[in-house]
Design a protein around this motif. Structure first.
Motif, PDB file in Angstrom:
ATOM      1  N   LEU A 122     -37.220   6.377  16.949  1.00 12.60           N
ATOM      2  CA  LEU A 122     -37.678   5.549  18.061  1.00 12.60           C
ATOM      3  C   LEU A 122     -36.354   7.259  19.283  1.00 12.60           C
ATOM      4  CD1 LEU A 122     -35.624   2.716  17.247  1.00 12.60           C
ATOM      5  CD2 LEU A 122     -38.178   2.899  17.934  1.00 12.60           C
ATOM      6  N   ASN A 123     -36.626   7.486  20.376  1.00 11.95           N
ATOM      7  CA  ASN A 123     -36.553   8.201  20.652  1.00 11.95           C
ATOM      8  C   ASN A 123     -36.666   7.115  22.025  1.00 11.95           C
ATOM      9  OD1 ASN A 123     -39.240   8.908  21.778  1.00 11.95           O
ATOM     10  ND2 ASN A 123     -39.870  10.504  21.143  1.00 11.95           N
ATOM     11  N   TYR A 124     -36.793   6.147  23.057  1.00 15.02           N
ATOM     12  CA  TYR A 124     -36.603   5.826  24.095  1.00 15.02           C
ATOM     13  C   TYR A 124     -35.515   5.923  25.096  1.00 15.02           C
ATOM     14  CZ  TYR A 124     -35.526   1.967  22.054  1.00 15.02           C
ATOM     15  OH  TYR A 124     -34.237   0.427  21.018  1.00 15.02           O
ATOM     16  N   LYS A 125     -35.310   5.026  25.864  1.00 10.24           N
ATOM     17  CA  LYS A 125     -34.424   5.048  26.921  1.00 10.24           C
ATOM     18  C   LYS A 125     -33.968   3.900  28.136  1.00 10.24           C
ATOM     19  CE  LYS A 125     -33.235   9.991  28.754  1.00 10.24           C
ATOM     20  NZ  LYS A 125     -31.682   9.985  28.099  1.00 10.24           N
ATOM     21  N   VAL A 126     -32.766   3.303  27.673  1.00  6.04           N
ATOM     22  CA  VAL A 126     -33.066   1.955  27.747  1.00  6.04           C
ATOM     23  C   VAL A 126     -33.426   1.908  29.160  1.00  6.04           C
ATOM     24  CG1 VAL A 126     -31.520  -0.124  28.357  1.00  6.04           C
ATOM     25  CG2 VAL A 126     -31.738   1.825  25.623  1.00  6.04           C
ATOM     26  N   GLY A 127     -33.146   2.371  29.942  1.00  8.78           N
ATOM     27  CA  GLY A 127     -32.558   2.746  31.905  1.00  8.78           C
ATOM     28  C   GLY A 127     -31.978   1.309  32.879  1.00  8.78           C
ATOM     29  N   GLY A 128     -30.965   0.583  32.082  1.00 10.90           N
ATOM     30  CA  GLY A 128     -30.531  -0.550  32.587  1.00 10.90           C
ATOM     31  C   GLY A 128     -30.308  -0.334  33.941  1.00 10.90           C
ATOM     32  N   LYS A 129     -29.670   0.686  34.062  1.00 10.99           N
ATOM     33  CA  LYS A 129     -29.510   0.719  35.772  1.00 10.99           C
ATOM     34  C   LYS A 129     -30.432   1.443  36.709  1.00 10.99           C
ATOM     35  CE  LYS A 129     -24.954   2.483  36.796  1.00 10.99           C
ATOM     36  NZ  LYS A 129     -24.368   3.400  36.855  1.00 10.99           N
ATOM     37  N   GLY A 130     -31.945   1.542  36.932  1.00  8.70           N
ATOM     38  CA  GLY A 130     -32.336   2.213  37.748  1.00  8.70           C
ATOM     39  C   GLY A 130     -32.686   1.143  38.983  1.00  8.70           C
ATOM     40  N   LEU A 131     -33.708   1.798  39.591  1.00  6.44           N
ATOM     41  CA  LEU A 131     -33.617   1.125  41.050  1.00  6.44           C
ATOM     42  C   LEU A 131     -34.270  -0.770  40.715  1.00  6.44           C
ATOM     43  CD1 LEU A 131     -33.673   1.299  43.788  1.00  6.44           C
ATOM     44  CD2 LEU A 131     -35.806   1.710  44.317  1.00  6.44           C
ATOM     45  N   PHE A 132     -35.068  -0.631  40.266  1.00 10.51           N
ATOM     46  CA  PHE A 132     -35.448  -2.132  39.952  1.00 10.51           C
ATOM     47  C   PHE A 132     -34.653  -2.454  39.190  1.00 10.51           C
ATOM     48  CE2 PHE A 132     -37.214  -5.621  36.629  1.00 10.51           C
ATOM     49  CZ  PHE A 132     -38.231  -6.185  37.944  1.00 10.51           C
ATOM     50  N   THR A 133     -33.099  -3.033  38.618  1.00  9.26           N
ATOM     51  CA  THR A 133     -32.297  -3.915  38.364  1.00  9.26           C
ATOM     52  C   THR A 133     -31.208  -2.895  38.949  1.00  9.26           C
ATOM     53  OG1 THR A 133     -31.301  -1.800  37.270  1.00  9.26           O
ATOM     54  CG2 THR A 133     -33.974  -2.931  35.648  1.00  9.26           C
ATOM     55  N   LEU A 134     -31.444  -3.079  40.570  1.00 11.87           N
ATOM     56  CA  LEU A 134     -29.946  -2.889  41.219  1.00 11.87           C
ATOM     57  C   LEU A 134     -29.145  -4.058  41.716  1.00 11.87           C
ATOM     58  CD1 LEU A 134     -28.872  -0.927  44.042  1.00 11.87           C
ATOM     59  CD2 LEU A 134     -31.062  -2.211  45.189  1.00 11.87           C
ATOM     60  N   LEU A 135     -29.781  -5.371  41.539  1.00  6.44           N
ATOM     61  CA  LEU A 135     -28.749  -6.678  41.849  1.00  6.44           C
ATOM     62  C   LEU A 135     -28.862  -6.861  40.982  1.00  6.44           C
ATOM     63  CD1 LEU A 135     -31.240  -7.666  45.112  1.00  6.44           C
ATOM     64  CD2 LEU A 135     -28.953  -6.799  45.199  1.00  6.44           C
ATOM     65  N   HIS A 136     -29.014  -6.215  39.759  1.00 11.69           N
ATOM     66  CA  HIS A 136     -28.592  -7.027  38.410  1.00 11.69           C
ATOM     67  C   HIS A 136     -26.985  -6.409  37.916  1.00 11.69           C
ATOM     68  CE1 HIS A 136     -33.203  -7.728  36.436  1.00 11.69           C
ATOM     69  NE2 HIS A 136     -33.028  -7.843  37.884  1.00 11.69           N
TER      70      HIS A 136
END
Length: 274
Positions: free
Chosen positions: A260-274
């Motif tokens: 496995l070599n992916y990034k979760v990216g939980g702070k991306g622009l799409f999640t700005l309001l999360h």
């Protein structure tokens, strides 16, 4: 058993490793450990697979331990557990620090965790003692108990409306995903004790693990690297690396692809309001 926290398994078998650290002989340390078990300083309990779970008092009773070597050994074992112990309450500095931390996390759970800003929420947790790596986030409306016992690696994401109980220690690795409405509980109570004594055991979630929605992790759970826990599963035992578990008893359902070599990216622009 009184209030206690899990240190390790089969501690008695490893006393020979601790004796040189304390500058004493093995018979001396064995005698001290027996004294600890007889005076509610250390506790032994047979667990799954015939291993012996080794606990120590969760309240920091070091000043009250009369046996000199037992006092030193307790302090050594306590310092090997990366969580804040409950102090002997009174008019003292440890009590003040503990009360401040508990108030700090209550403010987080009532107010701060609802603010639509990753930076504000993470800053509050870090100031309360949590260790959170670069690129990781805890989404809104997730509660944290025992902030100073929380460790999160890099690029990991905890979803909405989760509960993280880190009072006995909660370590989350890198690139971990914990889906919304999951519950991680590192502590509980002894059902066999009339006094309802509390006990705790640390929980670890290794790199690339995926905890899907509405999962419950109980004290002592250890989720291996790349493992997947299916929805609505309760786990109280180790899960092997890259293993998929689910259903009653967290049964093995299959194996996950490796490398496995992916990034979760939980702070991306799409999640700005999360």
């Amino acid at each position: 058993m009184k209030h206690r926290i899990l240190h390790s398994v089969n501690l008695r078998d490893r006393l020979a490793d601790y004796a040189p650290k304390l500058g004493v002989s093995l018979p001396e340390l064995t005698t001290a450990f027996d004294w600890m078990c007889a005076h509610n300083v250390a506790f032994e309990e047979v667990g799954r697979g015939g291993v012996t779970n080794s606990y120590i008092a969760y309240v920091n009773i070091e000043p009250r331990i009369e046996h000199p070597l037992a006092r030193r050994f307790y302090a050594l074992l306590r310092d090997e557990i990366p969580v804040g112990f409950v102090p002997l309450y009174g008019i003292n500095w440890p009590t003040l620090v503990d009360r401040w931390r508990r108030a700090w996390e209550q403010v987080y759970n009532m107010l701060i965790n609802k603010i639509p800003s990753h930076n504000v929420r993470l800053a509050w947790l870090r100031m309360g003692g949590a260790k959170i790596g670069k690129g990781s986030t805890v989404w809104r409306n997730t509660e944290v108990i025992g902030v100073d016992g929380l460790q999160i690696g890099e690029d990991s994401c905890v979803g909405w409306h989760c509960q993280l109980d880190a009072r006995a220690g909660l370590r989350i690795g890198n690139h971990v995903t914990i889906a919304s409405h999951s519950i991680v509980i590192a502590g509980g109570h002894d059902l066999n004790a009339p006094e309802f004594w509390a006990f705790g055991a640390p929980i670890a979630i290794e790199d690339y693990a995926w905890i899907t929605t509405r999962v419950i992790l109980l004290p002592g759970a250890h989720i291996g690297e790349g493992a997947v826990v299916a929805a609505n599963t309760v786990v109280s035992k180790p899960v092997e690396a890259y293993t998929i578990v689910g259903g009653q008893g967290a049964k093995v359902l299959g194996q996950r692809v490796r490398g496995l070599n992916y990034k979760v990216g939980g702070k991306g622009l799409f999640t700005l309001l999360h």
